[in-house]
Design a protein around this motif. Structure first.
Motif, PDB file in Angstrom:
ATOM      1  N   LYS A 267       8.131  14.793   6.616  1.00  0.00           N
ATOM      2  CA  LYS A 267       9.166  15.459   7.405  1.00  0.00           C
ATOM      3  C   LYS A 267       8.678  16.862   7.742  1.00  0.00           C
ATOM      4  O   LYS A 267       8.394  17.656   6.840  1.00  0.00           O
ATOM      5  N   GLU A 268       8.577  17.136   9.017  1.00  0.00           N
ATOM      6  CA  GLU A 268       8.306  18.483   9.497  1.00  0.00           C
ATOM      7  C   GLU A 268       9.601  19.026  10.086  1.00  0.00           C
ATOM      8  O   GLU A 268      10.607  18.311  10.148  1.00  0.00           O
ATOM      9  N   THR A 269       9.588  20.258  10.557  1.00  0.00           N
ATOM     10  CA  THR A 269      10.821  20.850  11.079  1.00  0.00           C
ATOM     11  C   THR A 269      11.368  20.076  12.276  1.00  0.00           C
ATOM     12  O   THR A 269      12.578  19.957  12.427  1.00  0.00           O
ATOM     13  N   GLU A 270      10.501  19.518  13.106  1.00  0.00           N
ATOM     14  CA  GLU A 270      10.964  18.809  14.296  1.00  0.00           C
ATOM     15  C   GLU A 270      10.509  17.348  14.370  1.00  0.00           C
ATOM     16  O   GLU A 270      10.866  16.653  15.319  1.00  0.00           O
ATOM     17  N   LYS A 271       9.722  16.875  13.417  1.00  0.00           N
ATOM     18  CA  LYS A 271       9.175  15.513  13.488  1.00  0.00           C
ATOM     19  C   LYS A 271       9.286  14.807  12.141  1.00  0.00           C
ATOM     20  O   LYS A 271       9.250  15.443  11.097  1.00  0.00           O
ATOM     21  N   THR A 272       9.373  13.474  12.226  1.00  0.00           N
ATOM     22  CA  THR A 272       9.306  12.609  11.050  1.00  0.00           C
ATOM     23  C   THR A 272       8.348  11.479  11.385  1.00  0.00           C
ATOM     24  O   THR A 272       8.445  10.880  12.453  1.00  0.00           O
ATOM     25  N   PHE A 273       7.426  11.184  10.470  1.00  0.00           N
ATOM     26  CA  PHE A 273       6.458  10.122  10.720  1.00  0.00           C
ATOM     27  C   PHE A 273       5.872   9.631   9.405  1.00  0.00           C
ATOM     28  O   PHE A 273       6.043  10.262   8.367  1.00  0.00           O
ATOM     29  N   MET A 274       5.174   8.505   9.476  1.00  0.00           N
ATOM     30  CA  MET A 274       4.494   7.920   8.320  1.00  0.00           C
ATOM     31  C   MET A 274       2.997   8.222   8.430  1.00  0.00           C
ATOM     32  O   MET A 274       2.460   8.321   9.531  1.00  0.00           O
ATOM     33  N   VAL A 275       2.358   8.359   7.271  1.00  0.00           N
ATOM     34  CA  VAL A 275       0.912   8.559   7.208  1.00  0.00           C
ATOM     35  C   VAL A 275       0.340   7.476   6.308  1.00  0.00           C
ATOM     36  O   VAL A 275       0.890   7.189   5.245  1.00  0.00           O
ATOM     37  N   ASP A 276      -0.740   6.878   6.742  1.00  0.00           N
ATOM     38  CA  ASP A 276      -1.367   5.767   6.020  1.00  0.00           C
ATOM     39  C   ASP A 276      -2.228   6.266   4.859  1.00  0.00           C
ATOM     40  O   ASP A 276      -3.370   5.865   4.687  1.00  0.00           O
ATOM     41  N   LYS A 277      -1.665   7.181   4.066  1.00  0.00           N
ATOM     42  CA  LYS A 277      -2.312   7.715   2.873  1.00  0.00           C
ATOM     43  C   LYS A 277      -1.223   8.056   1.870  1.00  0.00           C
ATOM     44  O   LYS A 277      -0.064   8.253   2.244  1.00  0.00           O
ATOM     45  N   SER A 278      -1.607   8.174   0.610  1.00  0.00           N
ATOM     46  CA  SER A 278      -0.643   8.573  -0.415  1.00  0.00           C
ATOM     47  C   SER A 278      -0.393  10.079  -0.310  1.00  0.00           C
ATOM     48  O   SER A 278      -1.203  10.812   0.273  1.00  0.00           O
ATOM     49  N   PRO A 279       0.718  10.578  -0.898  1.00  0.00           N
ATOM     50  CA  PRO A 279       0.952  12.019  -0.876  1.00  0.00           C
ATOM     51  C   PRO A 279      -0.198  12.828  -1.483  1.00  0.00           C
ATOM     52  O   PRO A 279      -0.586  13.867  -0.929  1.00  0.00           O
ATOM     53  N   LEU A 280      -0.764  12.368  -2.591  1.00  0.00           N
ATOM     54  CA  LEU A 280      -1.871  13.105  -3.211  1.00  0.00           C
ATOM     55  C   LEU A 280      -3.118  13.107  -2.330  1.00  0.00           C
ATOM     56  O   LEU A 280      -3.851  14.098  -2.298  1.00  0.00           O
ATOM     57  N   GLU A 281      -3.354  12.029  -1.599  1.00  0.00           N
ATOM     58  CA  GLU A 281      -4.487  11.996  -0.668  1.00  0.00           C
ATOM     59  C   GLU A 281      -4.278  13.004   0.462  1.00  0.00           C
ATOM     60  O   GLU A 281      -5.217  13.693   0.871  1.00  0.00           O
ATOM     61  N   ILE A 282      -3.039  13.102   0.955  1.00  0.00           N
ATOM     62  CA  ILE A 282      -2.744  14.067   2.020  1.00  0.00           C
ATOM     63  C   ILE A 282      -2.958  15.493   1.511  1.00  0.00           C
ATOM     64  O   ILE A 282      -3.561  16.318   2.198  1.00  0.00           O
ATOM     65  N   ILE A 283      -2.477  15.779   0.311  1.00  0.00           N
ATOM     66  CA  ILE A 283      -2.653  17.120  -0.252  1.00  0.00           C
ATOM     67  C   ILE A 283      -4.136  17.422  -0.427  1.00  0.00           C
ATOM     68  O   ILE A 283      -4.619  18.485  -0.029  1.00  0.00           O
ATOM     69  N   ASP A 284      -4.882  16.488  -1.014  1.00  0.00           N
ATOM     70  CA  ASP A 284      -6.307  16.705  -1.226  1.00  0.00           C
ATOM     71  C   ASP A 284      -7.041  16.896   0.097  1.00  0.00           C
ATOM     72  O   ASP A 284      -7.844  17.819   0.241  1.00  0.00           O
ATOM     73  N   ASP A 285      -6.752  16.042   1.097  1.00  0.00           N
ATOM     74  CA  ASP A 285      -7.395  16.172   2.413  1.00  0.00           C
ATOM     75  C   ASP A 285      -7.098  17.530   3.038  1.00  0.00           C
ATOM     76  O   ASP A 285      -7.965  18.147   3.651  1.00  0.00           O
ATOM     77  N   SER A 286      -5.869  18.009   2.882  1.00  0.00           N
ATOM     78  CA  SER A 286      -5.482  19.308   3.453  1.00  0.00           C
ATOM     79  C   SER A 286      -6.205  20.452   2.761  1.00  0.00           C
ATOM     80  O   SER A 286      -6.635  21.411   3.407  1.00  0.00           O
ATOM     81  N   ILE A 287      -6.352  20.362   1.445  1.00  0.00           N
ATOM     82  CA  ILE A 287      -7.028  21.415   0.688  1.00  0.00           C
ATOM     83  C   ILE A 287      -8.530  21.401   0.964  1.00  0.00           C
ATOM     84  O   ILE A 287      -9.147  22.455   1.126  1.00  0.00           O
ATOM     85  N   VAL A 288      -9.116  20.211   1.059  1.00  0.00           N
ATOM     86  CA  VAL A 288     -10.557  20.089   1.306  1.00  0.00           C
ATOM     87  C   VAL A 288     -10.935  20.744   2.635  1.00  0.00           C
ATOM     88  O   VAL A 288     -12.008  21.340   2.764  1.00  0.00           O
ATOM     89  N   ARG A 289     -10.050  20.707   3.608  1.00  0.00           N
ATOM     90  CA  ARG A 289     -10.333  21.298   4.921  1.00  0.00           C
ATOM     91  C   ARG A 289     -10.590  22.803   4.852  1.00  0.00           C
ATOM     92  O   ARG A 289     -11.211  23.361   5.750  1.00  0.00           O
TER      93      ARG A 289
ATOM     94  N   LYS B 206       0.851  -1.199   0.000  1.00  0.00           N
ATOM     95  CA  LYS B 206       0.000   0.000   0.000  1.00  0.00           C
ATOM     96  C   LYS B 206       0.884   1.245   0.000  1.00  0.00           C
ATOM     97  O   LYS B 206       1.870   1.319   0.724  1.00  0.00           O
ATOM     98  N   LEU B 207       0.502   2.241  -0.811  1.00  0.00           N
ATOM     99  CA  LEU B 207       1.254   3.488  -0.865  1.00  0.00           C
ATOM    100  C   LEU B 207       0.937   4.338   0.356  1.00  0.00           C
ATOM    101  O   LEU B 207      -0.202   4.732   0.573  1.00  0.00           O
ATOM    102  N   CYS B 208       1.962   4.597   1.159  1.00  0.00           N
ATOM    103  CA  CYS B 208       1.878   5.459   2.339  1.00  0.00           C
ATOM    104  C   CYS B 208       2.829   6.620   2.124  1.00  0.00           C
ATOM    105  O   CYS B 208       3.453   6.726   1.077  1.00  0.00           O
ATOM    106  N   THR B 209       2.963   7.493   3.115  1.00  0.00           N
ATOM    107  CA  THR B 209       3.785   8.687   2.949  1.00  0.00           C
ATOM    108  C   THR B 209       4.682   8.918   4.147  1.00  0.00           C
ATOM    109  O   THR B 209       4.231   8.845   5.288  1.00  0.00           O
ATOM    110  N   LEU B 210       5.944   9.219   3.854  1.00  0.00           N
ATOM    111  CA  LEU B 210       6.885   9.671   4.877  1.00  0.00           C
ATOM    112  C   LEU B 210       6.814  11.189   4.888  1.00  0.00           C
ATOM    113  O   LEU B 210       7.031  11.831   3.854  1.00  0.00           O
TER     114      LEU B 210
END
Length: 155
Positions: A31-53, A25-29
Protein backbone atom coordinates in the motif's frame (compact mmCIF):
# COMPACT_ATOMS: atom_id res chain seq x y z
CA UNK A 1 -5.10 -6.68 -8.88
CA UNK A 2 -1.89 -5.84 -10.70
CA UNK A 3 1.14 -8.05 -9.89
CA UNK A 4 4.63 -6.54 -10.14
CA UNK A 5 7.78 -8.64 -10.33
CA UNK A 6 9.93 -6.03 -8.54
CA UNK A 7 9.41 -3.18 -6.09
CA UNK A 8 11.67 -0.70 -4.34
CA UNK A 9 10.42 0.89 -1.13
CA UNK A 10 10.09 4.65 -1.58
CA UNK A 11 8.74 7.73 0.24
CA UNK A 12 5.13 6.87 -0.77
CA UNK A 13 5.27 3.44 0.92
CA UNK A 14 2.76 3.12 3.80
CA UNK A 15 2.75 -0.60 4.65
CA UNK A 16 2.97 -4.13 3.28
CA UNK A 17 1.73 -7.56 4.24
CA UNK A 18 2.53 -11.04 2.97
CA UNK A 19 -0.10 -13.14 1.19
CA UNK A 20 -0.04 -16.60 -0.34
CA UNK A 21 -1.00 -16.75 -4.01
CA UNK A 22 -3.15 -19.56 -5.44
CA UNK A 23 -0.02 -21.72 -5.78
CA UNK A 24 1.02 -21.19 -2.17
CA UNK A 25 3.90 -18.81 -2.97
CA UNK A 26 4.43 -15.95 -0.51
CA UNK A 27 3.79 -12.62 -2.26
CA UNK A 28 3.24 -9.14 -0.85
CA UNK A 29 0.39 -6.65 -0.83
CA UNK A 30 1.90 -3.15 -0.92
CA UNK A 31 0.00 0.00 0.00
CA UNK A 32 1.39 3.35 -1.07
CA UNK A 33 -0.31 6.70 -0.53
CA UNK A 34 -2.12 6.51 -3.87
CA UNK A 35 -1.64 2.91 -5.09
CA UNK A 36 -2.25 -0.68 -3.99
CA UNK A 37 -0.65 -3.63 -5.76
CA UNK A 38 0.85 -7.09 -5.33
CA UNK A 39 4.54 -7.93 -5.67
CA UNK A 40 5.76 -11.41 -6.60
CA UNK A 41 8.21 -11.46 -3.67
CA UNK A 42 7.99 -11.87 0.08
CA UNK A 43 8.08 -8.78 2.33
CA UNK A 44 11.63 -9.63 3.49
CA UNK A 45 12.79 -10.00 -0.12
CA UNK A 46 11.35 -6.56 -0.94
CA UNK A 47 13.10 -5.02 2.07
CA UNK A 48 16.40 -6.70 1.22
CA UNK A 49 16.16 -5.70 -2.48
CA UNK A 50 15.44 -2.09 -1.47
CA UNK A 51 18.39 -1.97 0.94
CA UNK A 52 20.78 -3.65 -1.51
CA UNK A 53 20.08 -0.88 -4.04
CA UNK A 54 21.85 1.61 -1.76
CA UNK A 55 24.84 -0.58 -0.96
CA UNK A 56 24.13 -2.73 2.07
CA UNK A 57 21.77 -5.58 3.02
CA UNK A 58 18.95 -6.60 5.35
CA UNK A 59 21.24 -8.59 7.62
CA UNK A 60 23.49 -5.57 8.14
CA UNK A 61 20.50 -3.27 8.69
CA UNK A 62 19.12 -5.63 11.35
CA UNK A 63 22.52 -5.90 13.06
CA UNK A 64 22.80 -2.10 13.14
CA UNK A 65 19.31 -1.81 14.60
CA UNK A 66 20.16 -4.37 17.31
CA UNK A 67 23.39 -2.56 18.18
CA UNK A 68 21.73 0.84 18.44
CA UNK A 69 18.50 -0.20 20.15
CA UNK A 70 19.69 -3.06 22.32
CA UNK A 71 17.82 -6.17 23.33
CA UNK A 72 14.27 -5.60 22.08
CA UNK A 73 11.84 -7.69 20.08
CA UNK A 74 10.91 -6.97 16.48
CA UNK A 75 13.64 -4.53 15.51
CA UNK A 76 12.83 -1.81 12.99
CA UNK A 77 15.18 -1.45 10.01
CA UNK A 78 16.56 1.57 8.20
CA UNK A 79 15.70 0.90 4.57
CA UNK A 80 16.88 4.15 3.01
CA UNK A 81 19.07 6.62 4.94
CA UNK A 82 18.82 9.20 2.14
CA UNK A 83 15.01 9.40 2.25
CA UNK A 84 14.95 8.59 6.00
CA UNK A 85 12.73 5.52 5.54
CA UNK A 86 12.54 3.19 8.53
CA UNK A 87 10.14 0.24 8.64
CA UNK A 88 8.90 -1.62 11.68
CA UNK A 89 7.19 -5.02 11.93
CA UNK A 90 4.04 -5.72 13.94
CA UNK A 91 5.46 -9.09 14.98
CA UNK A 92 8.33 -11.41 14.10
CA UNK A 93 9.53 -10.66 10.58
CA UNK A 94 9.37 -14.40 9.83
CA UNK A 95 5.69 -14.62 10.78
CA UNK A 96 3.40 -14.62 7.73
CA UNK A 97 0.91 -12.23 9.33
CA UNK A 98 3.59 -9.61 9.99
CA UNK A 99 2.79 -6.16 8.61
CA UNK A 100 5.63 -3.71 7.92
CA UNK A 101 4.79 -0.04 8.48
CA UNK A 102 6.48 3.22 7.53
CA UNK A 103 6.09 5.56 10.55
CA UNK A 104 6.37 8.62 8.28
CA UNK A 105 2.80 8.00 7.07
CA UNK A 106 1.19 7.21 10.43
CA UNK A 107 -0.56 10.34 11.64
CA UNK A 108 -2.69 8.99 14.47
CA UNK A 109 -3.36 5.77 16.36
CA UNK A 110 -6.33 5.05 18.61
CA UNK A 111 -7.76 2.05 20.38
CA UNK A 112 -10.79 0.38 18.82
CA UNK A 113 -12.26 -2.74 20.49
CA UNK A 114 -8.85 -3.84 21.83
CA UNK A 115 -7.28 -3.34 18.41
CA UNK A 116 -5.33 -0.47 16.88
CA UNK A 117 -7.01 1.98 14.53
CA UNK A 118 -4.40 3.71 12.33
CA UNK A 119 -4.94 6.92 10.39
CA UNK A 120 -2.45 7.57 7.59
CA UNK A 121 -1.14 10.77 6.02
CA UNK A 122 -3.53 10.42 3.07
CA UNK A 123 -6.58 10.11 5.35
CA UNK A 124 -6.99 6.34 4.81
CA UNK A 125 -7.37 4.08 7.82
CA UNK A 126 -6.57 0.51 8.85
CA UNK A 127 -7.44 -1.62 11.87
CA UNK A 128 -4.93 -4.24 12.98
CA UNK A 129 -5.03 -6.95 15.63
CA UNK A 130 -2.63 -5.39 18.11
CA UNK A 131 -3.02 -3.56 21.37
CA UNK A 132 -2.56 0.18 21.03
CA UNK A 133 0.25 0.36 23.61
CA UNK A 134 2.20 -2.41 21.86
CA UNK A 135 1.81 -0.82 18.42
CA UNK A 136 2.71 2.66 19.70
CA UNK A 137 5.80 1.27 21.42
CA UNK A 138 7.01 -0.21 18.11
CA UNK A 139 6.21 3.06 16.34
CA UNK A 140 8.26 5.04 18.90
CA UNK A 141 11.20 2.64 18.64
CA UNK A 142 11.19 3.01 14.83
CA UNK A 143 11.19 6.80 15.19
CA UNK A 144 14.01 6.50 17.73
CA UNK A 145 16.09 4.46 15.24
CA UNK A 146 15.53 7.11 12.57
CA UNK A 147 16.64 9.85 14.99
CA UNK A 148 19.70 7.89 16.14
CA UNK A 149 20.89 7.18 12.60
CA UNK A 150 20.33 10.79 11.56
CA UNK A 151 22.42 12.00 14.50
CA UNK A 152 25.18 9.47 13.78
CA UNK A 153 25.29 10.47 10.12
CA UNK A 154 25.73 14.16 10.91
CA UNK A 155 28.36 13.68 13.64
Amino acid sequence: MFMRSQYTINKDFKYMKGYRDRHGKLCTLVKETEKTFMVDKSPLEIIDDSIVRIGYNLKGAMETSKRLLGNIYHHPVLVCPIQRIVLFPTQSAKHEECIWFNPNHIKRTTSHKRQTFITFSNGKTKIIRAKLCSFNSKLQIAEQLENMTRENRVS
